[in-house]
Scaffold this motif. Structure first.
Motif, PDB file in Angstrom:
ATOM      1  N   ARG A  20       0.860  -1.178   0.000  1.00 22.33           N
ATOM      2  CA  ARG A  20       0.000   0.000   0.000  1.00 22.33           C
ATOM      3  C   ARG A  20       0.894   1.225   0.000  1.00 22.33           C
ATOM      4  O   ARG A  20       1.788   1.367   0.818  1.00 22.33           O
ATOM      5  N   ILE A  21       0.627   2.135  -0.923  1.00 22.16           N
ATOM      6  CA  ILE A  21       1.419   3.355  -1.035  1.00 22.16           C
ATOM      7  C   ILE A  21       0.483   4.538  -0.919  1.00 22.16           C
ATOM      8  O   ILE A  21      -0.550   4.605  -1.582  1.00 22.16           O
ATOM      9  N   GLU A  22       0.852   5.464  -0.055  1.00 18.96           N
ATOM     10  CA  GLU A  22       0.030   6.645   0.167  1.00 18.96           C
ATOM     11  C   GLU A  22       0.710   7.843  -0.473  1.00 18.96           C
ATOM     12  O   GLU A  22       1.893   8.078  -0.290  1.00 18.96           O
ATOM     13  N   ASP A  26      -2.765  13.884  -1.670  1.00 17.88           N
ATOM     14  CA  ASP A  26      -4.189  13.774  -1.354  1.00 17.88           C
ATOM     15  C   ASP A  26      -4.522  12.634  -0.398  1.00 17.88           C
ATOM     16  O   ASP A  26      -5.687  12.336  -0.189  1.00 17.88           O
ATOM     17  N   ASN A  27      -3.516  12.030   0.188  1.00 18.59           N
ATOM     18  CA  ASN A  27      -3.691  10.962   1.173  1.00 18.59           C
ATOM     19  C   ASN A  27      -4.535   9.800   0.655  1.00 18.59           C
ATOM     20  O   ASN A  27      -5.250   9.164   1.402  1.00 18.59           O
ATOM     21  N   THR A  28      -4.460   9.525  -0.641  1.00 15.05           N
ATOM     22  CA  THR A  28      -5.140   8.349  -1.173  1.00 15.05           C
ATOM     23  C   THR A  28      -4.178   7.166  -1.108  1.00 15.05           C
ATOM     24  O   THR A  28      -2.969   7.336  -1.121  1.00 15.05           O
ATOM     25  N   THR A  29      -4.731   5.992  -1.026  1.00 11.27           N
ATOM     26  CA  THR A  29      -3.914   4.794  -0.901  1.00 11.27           C
ATOM     27  C   THR A  29      -4.082   3.937  -2.140  1.00 11.27           C
ATOM     28  O   THR A  29      -5.187   3.705  -2.593  1.00 11.27           O
ATOM     29  N   GLU A  30      -2.982   3.492  -2.692  1.00 13.57           N
ATOM     30  CA  GLU A  30      -2.975   2.613  -3.859  1.00 13.57           C
ATOM     31  C   GLU A  30      -2.420   1.263  -3.449  1.00 13.57           C
ATOM     32  O   GLU A  30      -1.495   1.191  -2.653  1.00 13.57           O
ATOM     33  N   GLU A  31      -2.969   0.199  -4.004  1.00  9.55           N
ATOM     34  CA  GLU A  31      -2.437  -1.134  -3.760  1.00  9.55           C
ATOM     35  C   GLU A  31      -1.712  -1.601  -5.011  1.00  9.55           C
ATOM     36  O   GLU A  31      -2.185  -1.397  -6.126  1.00  9.55           O
ATOM     37  N   TYR A  32      -0.563  -2.251  -4.816  1.00 10.23           N
ATOM     38  CA  TYR A  32       0.252  -2.773  -5.907  1.00 10.23           C
ATOM     39  C   TYR A  32       0.364  -4.285  -5.746  1.00 10.23           C
ATOM     40  O   TYR A  32       0.565  -4.776  -4.640  1.00 10.23           O
ATOM     41  N   PHE A  33       0.235  -5.001  -6.875  1.00 12.47           N
ATOM     42  CA  PHE A  33       0.283  -6.456  -6.852  1.00 12.47           C
ATOM     43  C   PHE A  33       1.238  -6.975  -7.918  1.00 12.47           C
ATOM     44  O   PHE A  33       1.415  -6.345  -8.954  1.00 12.47           O
ATOM     45  N   ARG A  68       7.917  -6.882 -10.945  1.00  8.04           N
ATOM     46  CA  ARG A  68       6.980  -5.926 -11.529  1.00  8.04           C
ATOM     47  C   ARG A  68       5.756  -5.823 -10.626  1.00  8.04           C
ATOM     48  O   ARG A  68       5.288  -6.819 -10.095  1.00  8.04           O
ATOM     49  N   LYS A  69       5.250  -4.618 -10.477  1.00 12.13           N
ATOM     50  CA  LYS A  69       4.067  -4.374  -9.659  1.00 12.13           C
ATOM     51  C   LYS A  69       3.020  -3.659 -10.501  1.00 12.13           C
ATOM     52  O   LYS A  69       3.333  -2.760 -11.278  1.00 12.13           O
ATOM     53  N   ILE A  70       1.766  -4.060 -10.296  1.00 13.03           N
ATOM     54  CA  ILE A  70       0.647  -3.490 -11.038  1.00 13.03           C
ATOM     55  C   ILE A  70      -0.253  -2.757 -10.057  1.00 13.03           C
ATOM     56  O   ILE A  70      -0.617  -3.303  -9.024  1.00 13.03           O
ATOM     57  N   ARG A  71      -0.590  -1.523 -10.386  1.00  8.48           N
ATOM     58  CA  ARG A  71      -1.548  -0.777  -9.562  1.00  8.48           C
ATOM     59  C   ARG A  71      -2.934  -1.364  -9.764  1.00  8.48           C
ATOM     60  O   ARG A  71      -3.353  -1.616 -10.897  1.00  8.48           O
ATOM     61  N   TYR A  72      -3.669  -1.559  -8.693  1.00  4.78           N
ATOM     62  CA  TYR A  72      -5.007  -2.131  -8.805  1.00  4.78           C
ATOM     63  C   TYR A  72      -5.929  -1.198  -9.589  1.00  4.78           C
ATOM     64  O   TYR A  72      -6.770  -1.657 -10.357  1.00  4.78           O
ATOM     65  N   SER A  73      -5.734   0.095  -9.450  1.00  2.00           N
ATOM     66  CA  SER A  73      -6.560   1.042 -10.207  1.00  2.00           C
ATOM     67  C   SER A  73      -6.301   0.918 -11.712  1.00  2.00           C
ATOM     68  O   SER A  73      -7.206   1.157 -12.518  1.00  2.00           O
ATOM     69  N   SER A  74      -5.084   0.520 -12.111  1.00  2.00           N
ATOM     70  CA  SER A  74      -4.806   0.284 -13.534  1.00  2.00           C
ATOM     71  C   SER A  74      -5.623  -0.897 -14.048  1.00  2.00           C
ATOM     72  O   SER A  74      -6.109  -0.882 -15.170  1.00  2.00           O
ATOM     73  N   TRP A  75      -5.749  -1.930 -13.203  1.00  2.00           N
ATOM     74  CA  TRP A  75      -6.570  -3.072 -13.581  1.00  2.00           C
ATOM     75  C   TRP A  75      -8.034  -2.654 -13.747  1.00  2.00           C
ATOM     76  O   TRP A  75      -8.687  -3.029 -14.718  1.00  2.00           O
ATOM     77  N   LEU A  76      -8.528  -1.856 -12.809  1.00  2.00           N
ATOM     78  CA  LEU A  76      -9.922  -1.401 -12.897  1.00  2.00           C
ATOM     79  C   LEU A  76     -10.149  -0.552 -14.141  1.00  2.00           C
ATOM     80  O   LEU A  76     -11.207  -0.650 -14.787  1.00  2.00           O
TER      81      LEU A  76
END
Length: 87
Positions: A20-22, A26-33, A68-76
């Motif tokens: 999880r990266i903040e 804007d204090n949003t949190t992204e998950e990387y997989f 390699r890491k993928i942002r979950y928002s990129s998947w969405l």
């Protein structure tokens, strides 16, 4: 961006770890997989995820040739682009 924490996923027995990266702005949190973790989470084959990465349809961060890491928002975003509304 600053690393906030490493959070164990619900399937810790499978040794899945999500990062999880903040963002400081804007204090949003992204998950990387990893591709394998994303495949397990979304019930899609690893081969399909790698194909999307190779074709440039799925954005990812490459730390090294094997890491390699993928942002979950990129998947969405990819799912949204490829899903057509019903008529």
């Amino acid at each position: 961006m600053r690393l906030v924490s490493m959070v164990k996923n619900a399937t810790a027995f499978k040794r899945m770890t999500s990062y999880r990266i903040e963002t400081a702005m804007d204090n949003t949190t992204e998950e990387y997989f990893t591709p394998k973790e994303l495949a397990e989470r979304t019930a899609v084959s690893i081969a399909l995820i790698r194909q999307y990465m190779r074709d440039g349809e799925l954005e990812y961060i490459q730390y090294s040739p094997k890491n390699r890491k993928i942002r979950y928002s990129s998947w969405l975003d990819l799912v949204k682009r490829n899903t057509h509304p019903r008529k």
